[in-house]
Design a protein around this motif. Structure first.
Motif, mmCIF file in Angstrom:
data_model
loop_
_atom_site.group_PDB
_atom_site.id
_atom_site.type_symbol
_atom_site.label_atom_id
_atom_site.label_comp_id
_atom_site.label_asym_id
_atom_site.label_seq_id
_atom_site.Cartn_x
_atom_site.Cartn_y
_atom_site.Cartn_z
ATOM 1 N N LYS A 108 9.790 -13.051 2.268
ATOM 2 C CA LYS A 108 10.296 -11.961 1.431
ATOM 3 C C LYS A 108 9.729 -10.616 1.879
ATOM 4 N N LYS A 109 10.547 -9.582 1.790
ATOM 5 C CA LYS A 109 10.119 -8.232 2.121
ATOM 6 C C LYS A 109 10.385 -7.307 0.936
ATOM 7 N N ILE A 110 9.464 -6.400 0.693
ATOM 8 C CA ILE A 110 9.707 -5.361 -0.298
ATOM 9 C C ILE A 110 10.539 -4.269 0.359
ATOM 10 N N GLU A 111 11.510 -3.759 -0.351
ATOM 11 C CA GLU A 111 12.368 -2.712 0.200
ATOM 12 C C GLU A 111 11.531 -1.486 0.581
ATOM 13 N N LYS A 112 11.707 -1.012 1.812
ATOM 14 C CA LYS A 112 10.944 0.144 2.291
ATOM 15 C C LYS A 112 11.574 1.426 1.739
ATOM 16 N N SER A 113 11.532 1.537 0.420
ATOM 17 C CA SER A 113 12.126 2.688 -0.252
ATOM 18 C C SER A 113 11.069 3.764 -0.484
ATOM 19 N N ASN A 114 11.534 4.980 -0.712
ATOM 20 C CA ASN A 114 10.602 6.076 -0.998
ATOM 21 C C ASN A 114 9.780 5.780 -2.260
ATOM 22 N N LYS A 115 10.425 5.192 -3.270
ATOM 23 C CA LYS A 115 9.740 4.886 -4.522
ATOM 24 C C LYS A 115 8.554 3.957 -4.286
ATOM 25 N N ASN A 116 8.771 2.874 -3.546
ATOM 26 C CA ASN A 116 7.700 1.916 -3.286
ATOM 27 C C ASN A 116 6.587 2.520 -2.435
ATOM 28 N N LEU A 117 6.948 3.380 -1.488
ATOM 29 C CA LEU A 117 5.946 4.047 -0.665
ATOM 30 C C LEU A 117 5.106 5.008 -1.506
ATOM 31 N N TYR A 118 5.764 5.755 -2.386
ATOM 32 C CA TYR A 118 5.037 6.693 -3.250
ATOM 33 C C TYR A 118 4.069 5.937 -4.170
ATOM 34 N N LEU A 119 4.559 4.839 -4.771
ATOM 35 C CA LEU A 119 3.704 4.052 -5.678
ATOM 36 C C LEU A 119 2.500 3.466 -4.944
ATOM 37 N N GLY A 120 2.729 2.953 -3.726
ATOM 38 C CA GLY A 120 1.631 2.418 -2.933
ATOM 39 C C GLY A 120 0.618 3.489 -2.582
ATOM 40 N N GLY A 121 1.105 4.693 -2.282
ATOM 41 C CA GLY A 121 0.219 5.809 -1.953
ATOM 42 C C GLY A 121 -0.611 6.256 -3.143
ATOM 43 N N VAL A 122 0.019 6.348 -4.305
ATOM 44 C CA VAL A 122 -0.690 6.758 -5.525
ATOM 45 C C VAL A 122 -1.806 5.767 -5.853
ATOM 46 N N ALA A 123 -1.477 4.476 -5.854
ATOM 47 C CA ALA A 123 -2.451 3.443 -6.237
ATOM 48 C C ALA A 123 -3.601 3.360 -5.234
ATOM 49 N N SER A 124 -3.277 3.337 -3.934
ATOM 50 C CA SER A 124 -4.334 3.192 -2.917
ATOM 51 C C SER A 124 -5.223 4.426 -2.858
ATOM 52 N N GLY A 125 -4.640 5.611 -2.975
ATOM 53 C CA GLY A 125 -5.423 6.840 -2.939
ATOM 54 C C GLY A 125 -6.335 6.968 -4.148
ATOM 55 N N PHE A 126 -5.792 6.702 -5.315
ATOM 56 C CA PHE A 126 -6.575 6.842 -6.540
ATOM 57 C C PHE A 126 -7.785 5.914 -6.533
ATOM 58 N N LEU A 127 -7.571 4.654 -6.149
ATOM 59 C CA LEU A 127 -8.670 3.689 -6.139
ATOM 60 C C LEU A 127 -9.668 3.969 -5.013
ATOM 61 N N ALA A 128 -9.191 4.514 -3.899
ATOM 62 C CA ALA A 128 -10.106 4.881 -2.808
ATOM 63 C C ALA A 128 -11.086 5.946 -3.280
ATOM 64 N N GLY A 129 -10.599 6.917 -4.046
ATOM 65 C CA GLY A 129 -11.477 7.959 -4.558
ATOM 66 C C GLY A 129 -12.382 7.477 -5.665
ATOM 67 N N LEU A 130 -11.882 6.551 -6.477
ATOM 68 C CA LEU A 130 -12.606 6.113 -7.668
ATOM 69 C C LEU A 130 -13.694 5.088 -7.361
ATOM 70 N N ILE A 131 -13.357 4.073 -6.557
ATOM 71 C CA ILE A 131 -14.316 2.985 -6.320
ATOM 72 C C ILE A 131 -14.663 2.801 -4.850
ATOM 73 N N GLY A 132 -14.162 3.716 -3.974
ATOM 74 C CA GLY A 132 -14.578 3.690 -2.574
ATOM 75 C C GLY A 132 -13.657 2.953 -1.634
ATOM 76 N N THR A 133 -12.715 2.162 -2.134
ATOM 77 C CA THR A 133 -11.817 1.424 -1.254
ATOM 78 C C THR A 133 -10.453 1.227 -1.906
ATOM 79 N N GLY A 134 -9.425 1.677 -1.205
ATOM 80 C CA GLY A 134 -8.052 1.441 -1.654
ATOM 81 C C GLY A 134 -7.232 0.831 -0.540
ATOM 82 N N GLY A 135 -7.915 0.468 0.552
ATOM 83 C CA GLY A 135 -7.237 -0.055 1.729
ATOM 84 C C GLY A 135 -6.490 -1.349 1.481
ATOM 85 N N ALA A 136 -6.986 -2.178 0.558
ATOM 86 C CA ALA A 136 -6.323 -3.451 0.289
ATOM 87 C C ALA A 136 -4.935 -3.233 -0.299
#
Length: 244
Positions: free
Chosen positions: A118-146
Motif C-alpha cells: 500500500k502507498k499513501i497518496e503523495k498529495s500536498n495535504k499529506n506532505l504538509y501534515l507530515g511536515g507539521v508533525a515531524s517539525g513540531f516533535l523535532a523541536g519539542l522532544i529532539g527527534t521528529g525523523g521517525a
C-alpha cells in the motif's frame, strides 16, 4: 573530554551509520545515546548542531536523488513548526509526549509492514501534515525523523530520493531549532569541544552508510526503515518504564 566520552563518540558513529541507512537521520538514536552522558537540554542543543553537519554530508553524498517538490512541501511546514516546538520545549513534559508518540509510530509502522504494497497518496495535504508533525516533535522532544521517515516510506520513494530529500528537509529543521536552542542557553561552552569531533563522525558515518546502501535492495531498505522505527520506539518505551 575526548577520553572521557570515547564511548559516546563510538555510539554516535553507529547512530550516524544506522541513521543514514534508514534514511531518516541519526537523531532518533542519537538523542537516547546522548541522554546517557548529558543533561536533556544539552542533548537537544548538541543533537541539533550535530544533525546540521550530518544532513550536509547526506545532501552532498546523495545529491543526485533530491526531490525538490517533496522537500518544499514537507520541509516548509516542518521548519515553521520546529520553531514552535522548540519554543515550547521549556514548558511541555517531554517524556509523556515521547511515550505517546512511540506507541503511535509502532502501530503505524506495523500497519505499513503488513500492508507493504500500500502507498499513501503523495498529495500536498499529506506532505504538509507530515511536515507539521515531524517539525513540531523535532523541536519539542529532539527527534521528529521517525514521522518524516514514516511519511516518506509510505510514499515508497527510491532510497536515494528518500535520503537526499529527507536530509534537505532536516537541514532546515535543525538549523532553525539550533538557533532557538542557542538563545535558550541549551549549548553550554564546555560541551562545544565535542562539535569538531562530531562533524567528522557525521561525514564518516554518512559515507559508510552510503556504501552499505549501494548493496541494499529497495524492498529491504523499506523494511529496514520500519524495523528501526519500531525498535527505537520500543527502546524509548522501555527507558520510560525503567525510569518510572
Amino acid at each position: 573530554m575526548i577520553e572521557k566520552y570515547y564511548l559516546f563518540y563510538i555510539l554516535a558513529f553507529i547512530a550516524e551509520v544506522i541513521g543514514t541507512v534508514s534514511g531518516f537521520g541519526s537523531s532518533i538514536l542519537f538523542v537516547p545515546i546522548a541522554s546517557i552522558f548529558f543533561d536533556f537540554k544539552v542533548v537537544l542543543g548538541i543533537t541539533a548542531l550535530f544533525h546540521v553537519f550530518s544532513n550536509l554530508s547526506k545532501i552532498f553524498l546523495f545529491r543526485k536523488g533530491l526531490d525538490k517538490n517533496v522537500a518544499i512541501r514537507l520541509g516548509i511546514p516542518a521548519v515553521i513548526f520546529v520553531i514552535i516546538g522548540a519554543l515550547l520545549s521549556n514548558f511541555v513534559p517531554q517524556q509523556e509526549l515521547e511515550l505517546l508518540m512511540s506507541f503511535i509510530l509502532i502501530l503505524l509502522a506495523i500497519y505499513l509492514i503488513i500492508y507493504s504494497d500500500k502507498k499513501i497518496e503523495k498529495s500536498n495535504k499529506n506532505l504538509y501534515l507530515g511536515g507539521v508533525a515531524s517539525g513540531f516533535l523535532a523541536g519539542l522532544i529532539g527527534t521528529g525523523g521517525a514521522i518524516r521517515g514514516l511519511t516518506l516510506t509510505a510514499f515508497s520513494l527510491e532510497k536515494d530520493i528518500f535520503i537526499a530529500t529527507s536530509a534537505l528537509i532536516d537541514l532546515g529543521v535543525d538549523t532553525s531549532r539550533t538557533i532557538v536552542y542557542l538563545l535558550n542557553g541549551y549549548l553550554i561552552k564546555e560541551f562545544l569541544v565535542t562539535i569538531p569531533i562530531l562533524i567528522g563522525i557525521s561525514f564518516l558515518g554518512s559515507y559508510v552508510g552510503k556504501l552499505i546502501l549501494e548493496k541494499t535492495p529497495q524492498h529491504f531498505f523499506r523494511m529496514f526503515v520500519l524495523a528501526v522505527i519500531i525498535l527505537t520506539c520500543l527502546f524509548q518505551i522501555s527507558k520510560y518504564i525503567f525510569n518510572w
